[in-house]
Structure formats: C-alpha cells, structure tokens
Design an enzyme around this catalytic site. Structure first.
Site, PDB file in Angstrom:
ATOM      1  N   ASP A 152     -26.935 -34.465 -21.395  1.00 42.30           N
ATOM      2  CA  ASP A 152     -27.307 -33.952 -20.083  1.00 42.30           C
ATOM      3  C   ASP A 152     -26.237 -34.383 -19.082  1.00 42.30           C
ATOM      4  O   ASP A 152     -25.566 -35.401 -19.269  1.00 42.30           O
ATOM      5  CB  ASP A 152     -28.657 -34.521 -19.639  1.00 42.30           C
ATOM      6  CG  ASP A 152     -29.733 -34.403 -20.696  1.00 42.30           C
ATOM      7  OD1 ASP A 152     -29.807 -33.338 -21.340  1.00 42.30           O
ATOM      8  OD2 ASP A 152     -30.494 -35.369 -20.883  1.00 42.30           O
ATOM      9  N   ASP A 194     -26.947 -29.042 -22.965  1.00 37.90           N
ATOM     10  CA  ASP A 194     -28.339 -29.496 -23.036  1.00 37.90           C
ATOM     11  C   ASP A 194     -28.928 -29.443 -21.631  1.00 37.90           C
ATOM     12  O   ASP A 194     -28.870 -28.407 -20.978  1.00 37.90           O
ATOM     13  CB  ASP A 194     -28.405 -30.893 -23.654  1.00 37.90           C
ATOM     14  CG  ASP A 194     -29.819 -31.276 -24.089  1.00 37.90           C
ATOM     15  OD1 ASP A 194     -30.695 -30.393 -24.158  1.00 37.90           O
ATOM     16  OD2 ASP A 194     -30.055 -32.468 -24.359  1.00 37.90           O
ATOM     17  N   ASP A 202     -32.322 -34.503 -16.671  1.00 35.50           N
ATOM     18  CA  ASP A 202     -33.548 -34.751 -17.431  1.00 35.50           C
ATOM     19  C   ASP A 202     -34.142 -36.105 -17.078  1.00 35.50           C
ATOM     20  O   ASP A 202     -33.402 -37.092 -16.913  1.00 35.50           O
ATOM     21  CB  ASP A 202     -33.272 -34.677 -18.933  1.00 35.50           C
ATOM     22  CG  ASP A 202     -33.238 -33.240 -19.448  1.00 35.50           C
ATOM     23  OD1 ASP A 202     -33.316 -32.308 -18.618  1.00 35.50           O
ATOM     24  OD2 ASP A 202     -33.123 -33.051 -20.675  1.00 35.50           O
ATOM     25  N   ARG A 206     -37.127 -24.371 -17.431  1.00 39.72           N
ATOM     26  CA  ARG A 206     -37.232 -25.796 -17.101  1.00 39.72           C
ATOM     27  C   ARG A 206     -36.755 -26.085 -15.688  1.00 39.72           C
ATOM     28  O   ARG A 206     -35.818 -26.863 -15.477  1.00 39.72           O
ATOM     29  CB  ARG A 206     -36.472 -26.651 -18.115  1.00 39.72           C
ATOM     30  CG  ARG A 206     -36.973 -26.493 -19.539  1.00 39.72           C
ATOM     31  CD  ARG A 206     -36.283 -27.446 -20.487  1.00 39.72           C
ATOM     32  NE  ARG A 206     -36.730 -27.234 -21.866  1.00 39.72           N
ATOM     33  CZ  ARG A 206     -36.307 -27.924 -22.912  1.00 39.72           C
ATOM     34  NH1 ARG A 206     -35.402 -28.883 -22.747  1.00 39.72           N
ATOM     35  NH2 ARG A 206     -36.766 -27.668 -24.120  1.00 39.72           N
TER      36      ARG A 206
END
Length: 450
Positions: A228, A267, A271, A321
């Site tokens: 990330d 990715d 996060d 997301r």
C-alpha cells in the site's frame, strides 16, 4: 494546540504565506501560514485540532511537534529518509520535512533500481513462474508452492527491504510546500505505534514487481500484490491530511493479463488494518486506483477498535473500497465522490459496510453519470450498517441505503450503535455540501498547504 487554518469553513478560508520577515521575527523555522484571523501556524508543528475526528480522541494526535533540532530533518533522497526515520521502535519525537519527490526504487547512492535488480540472484523469472503454475497443468485448487514460488517470495522480500519505510511513534512527516513533495514507488508502514502525522505528500506508483498468483481467489483466480502507499497496522492516533494518492504514471489499463486475469501490481492506497484505531483521514485526494482503502483486514478482527473518520476527501476514478469497512465505527462526512469512469477505472461501489461495521455516512456528495445506477454506490454482506442523512447525488438529496437495499438480497442495516461527536468542520447544510465539488477541488490533496 495550534489552530488549524484548514479547519475553517471552506467559504471563508483563505491561506496566506507569511513573509520571511515574520519568520525571522521568531514564529519558527519552516513553512508558516496565516489563517483567516491572521494567526500564524507553523505547518511542521501543527497538531490535529480538537474534536477533528477519531484521531483527536483521548490524548489527541500531535506527531513530532515536540521534536528538538537534533530530531528535525529535511530529506530529499531515499537514504536520507531511512536515516531520518531511524528505528521503528524509537519514541523520540521527530519531524521529517520531505523536499521534492523521493524515489523509493533507488539504492543508498541514489542509483535507480529495477524489478530485474530485485530478482537478481533469486532464480525468479516471470516466464518460469507462468509455466510452473499454469492452471491447465498446475490446477486451481492450491496456492503456488515449490522452486519458483520461493524465488518469487525472495525477490519480493528484496524489494520490500528497499521500498518499505517503517515509521516510528511520535513522528510528523510533511511535504515541504512548493517542492512537489512526495514518495514514488514506496510504502509508509505505520505499525504498532502511536501518534503519527502524514501531510502534504503525493504518493504515486507504489508497485509490486512480483505479484502472487492465487488460483483460489474468486471463481477465476487473481494476481495479488503486496504494498500500500500508506499502511496502518495496529497503529493508533494517526492523522493523514492533504495528501494525494494515485497509481500514475502506470495505470491499471496498462497491466497485461496472465491466465486470463489482470496482472495487478497495485494494492491499497491507504489501508487501516490489524485493529488500528483512532484515525482521521482529511482533505486528501484519491484518484486512479482500484482497491483504495481497506478498514479492517479480516471479518474476525476484534470489536472495539477500527474507529476512523473520513472527511473532506475527494475520490475520483476509484473502482472500490472508498472505503471497505469492517467491524469498527466509521464516520464518513463531507466527502466528494466523482464516480465517472476515468482512465479505465470504472466504479464497482464506493462504500462497503460488512462484518458488523457501524458506518455513519452523512452530508457527502456524489457526482453520478447516467450510466451508473445509484444502487451501485453502496455495498455490503448483510451484517454491516450504514446510517446517516444529507447525502446528495448530483445535487439531489438521496437515500442511498434504500436504493441499495431495493436492488440487493443482502440488505444494509440502517441503524448504528454510536453517535458521532468528534465532528469539527462538519458542514451539514445542503447548500454548503452542494459547493463541495468546487471547493474541495482547490483545497484538498498535496501541494495546497503553504
């Protein structure tokens, strides 16, 4: 606690660079701004304002504001950043000023490193990997194992040692105004530490040279990458503010396909996992990305953590997301979502509430083209909840949960077990929220703070 100029109403906010004379008068070295009331604010020592989201809870989030001169750094190379961060176990307050763009894929001397450099000496080659795990011969019932998978993992480990920057507690990392500050190809890892501030940086091109094939992921298998741009794992009191996150310059549309599936090298963008807690994400821009923000990495994460506030962020060209939320109490307000397909990034959904997540999404604005159904803006697994009102779709008040539930067999719940109180800067008036698309375009992301 310093008064944050960007907390003020977007109608009245105006930021002025203080002259060199004011700095010389003793306000402090570094970037200094004035808010609308002519109060001087030192960008590098600025702390999260009171009641500004979950990260203001308890002891609040101050980052490295107490850093002495010996722990105040200006960095412009990967090697300098590594030295400034020191050990991830250190707790001495530190301020790190990033000048210009740091290329994570360089060695200590500044030489550019490629995927081939990371693979060198490991025995890995993509051609051999593809031959070894071709589903037509290897099958689809188990993860890759054996010589080439070990080689892939070894190459990935070499890359990780170079591009993953471990952030210690009590740290502020801020991009220096006017320098196009950011990190290219790297990951900030904020793991099991408290009190971190990340501001005014562009995170771009965070790419995994060695994605893993998982034939058991979904109906057709998937390629999964490992990094990330910013990752929180068991972290507490983190404030991410005025940053820009993007896949550019290598967009997903340029990814090849192997075994009929996209070879995904990206990715997450930001996060928040492994029971991280008390996080405020404000005034960032997320653009040109697929799996953008994961809150909670597993449906089995324990309750009581993953308390996150997201406000005044721009989401544009995002597939999914934004965020995907599990377990925690998440407040999403005054965000602007433009779900028009951009550079091949087409919407799957914006907000997903699952694993009994308790989401309050209020007073956000969605720009939705005629080709996208309103029912596609939300998603869930039948256990998560999304409460809230005042959400607008193309300027019209819309019950997003009702639209989703009418089209889904797994209804989102409409009540939550908590009431947000840490809501500094919340603009609840529909007339103000209608102005978000224009105002947030010029007041969010990296390079705005002076």
């Amino acid at each position: 606690m310093a008064s944050a100029s960007h907390r003020r109403s977007l109608r009245t906010r105006r930021t002025l660079v203080v002259s060199a004379a004011v700095v010389a008068a003793g306000v402090g070295a570094g970037a200094v701004v004035m808010n609308a009331n002519a109060q001087a604010v030192d960008l590098y020592h600025q702390t999260l304002a009171a009641k500004d989201g979950w990260a203001s809870s308890g002891t609040g989030t101050t980052g490295g504001t107490k850093a002495d001169s010996a722990h105040t750094f200006t960095v412009s190379t990967r090697a300098q950043l590594v030295k400034a961060l020191g050990s991830a176990s250190e707790t001495t307050p530190r301020i790190i000023k990033v000048k210009g763009t740091i290329d994570a894929n360089t060695d200590d001397a500044g030489k550019k490193l490629s995927c081939a450099d990371y693979a060198s000496g490991t025995g890995y080659s993509l051609t051999s990997y593809l031959k070894a795990y071709d589903p037509s011969t290897y099958g689809r019932s188990k993860l890759p194992s054996g010589t080439q998978e070990k080689a892939r993992a070894a190459a990935q480990t070499k890359q990780a040692k170079n591009i993953v920057f471990k952030v210690p507690a009590n740290t502020t990392i801020v991009g220096m105004p006017g320098t196009k500050a950011g990190i290219s190809g790297g990951m900030l890892q904020i793991q099991n530490v408290d009190n971190v501030v990340v501001r005014n940086l562009t995170f771009a091109a965070t790419e995994d040279c060695f994605p893993q094939w998982d034939p058991t992921d979904g109906d057709s298998g998937n390629w999964n990458s490992n990094y990330d741009s910013v990752t929180l794992r068991g972290a507490t009191h983190v404030w991410a503010d005025h940053n820009t996150f993007t896949d550019a310059p290598h967009l997903d549309s340029a990814n090849p396909k192997y075994y009929g599936r996209e070879y995904q090298i990206h990715d997450g963008a930001l996060d928040i996992t492994k029971s991280s807690d008390l996080v405020t994400v404000s005034r960032n821009q997320f653009t040109n990305h697929d799996k953008t923000m994961l809150i909670g990495s597993s449906d089995s994460e324990p309750a009581g953590k993953l308390r996150v506030s997201l406000h005044h962020n721009v989401w544009k060209g995002i597939v999914q997301r934004a965020p995907l939320a599990r377990v925690g109490q998440i407040h999403i307000y005054n965000n602007y979502y433009d779900v028009t397909a951009l550079n091949g990034y087409a919407l799957q959904y914006s907000i997903n509430s699952r694993a009994k997540a308790q989401v309050v999404a209020a007073d956000n604005y969605w720009k939705v083209p005629s080709t996208v159904k309103v029912s596609k803006l939300l998603s869930g697994d039948g256990t998560g909840a999304i409460a809230g009102s005042g959400n607008l779709v193309n300027g019209t008040a819309t019950d997003l949960v009702a639209a989703y539930n009418a089209a889904s067999s797994k209804d989102l719940k409409t009540t939550v077990n908590w009431t947000p109180t840490l809501t500094s800067g919340l603009e609840s008036s529909a007339s103000l929220v209608k102005n978000l698309p224009m105002s947030l375009a010029t007041t969010t992301g990296a390079g705005v703070l002076s």
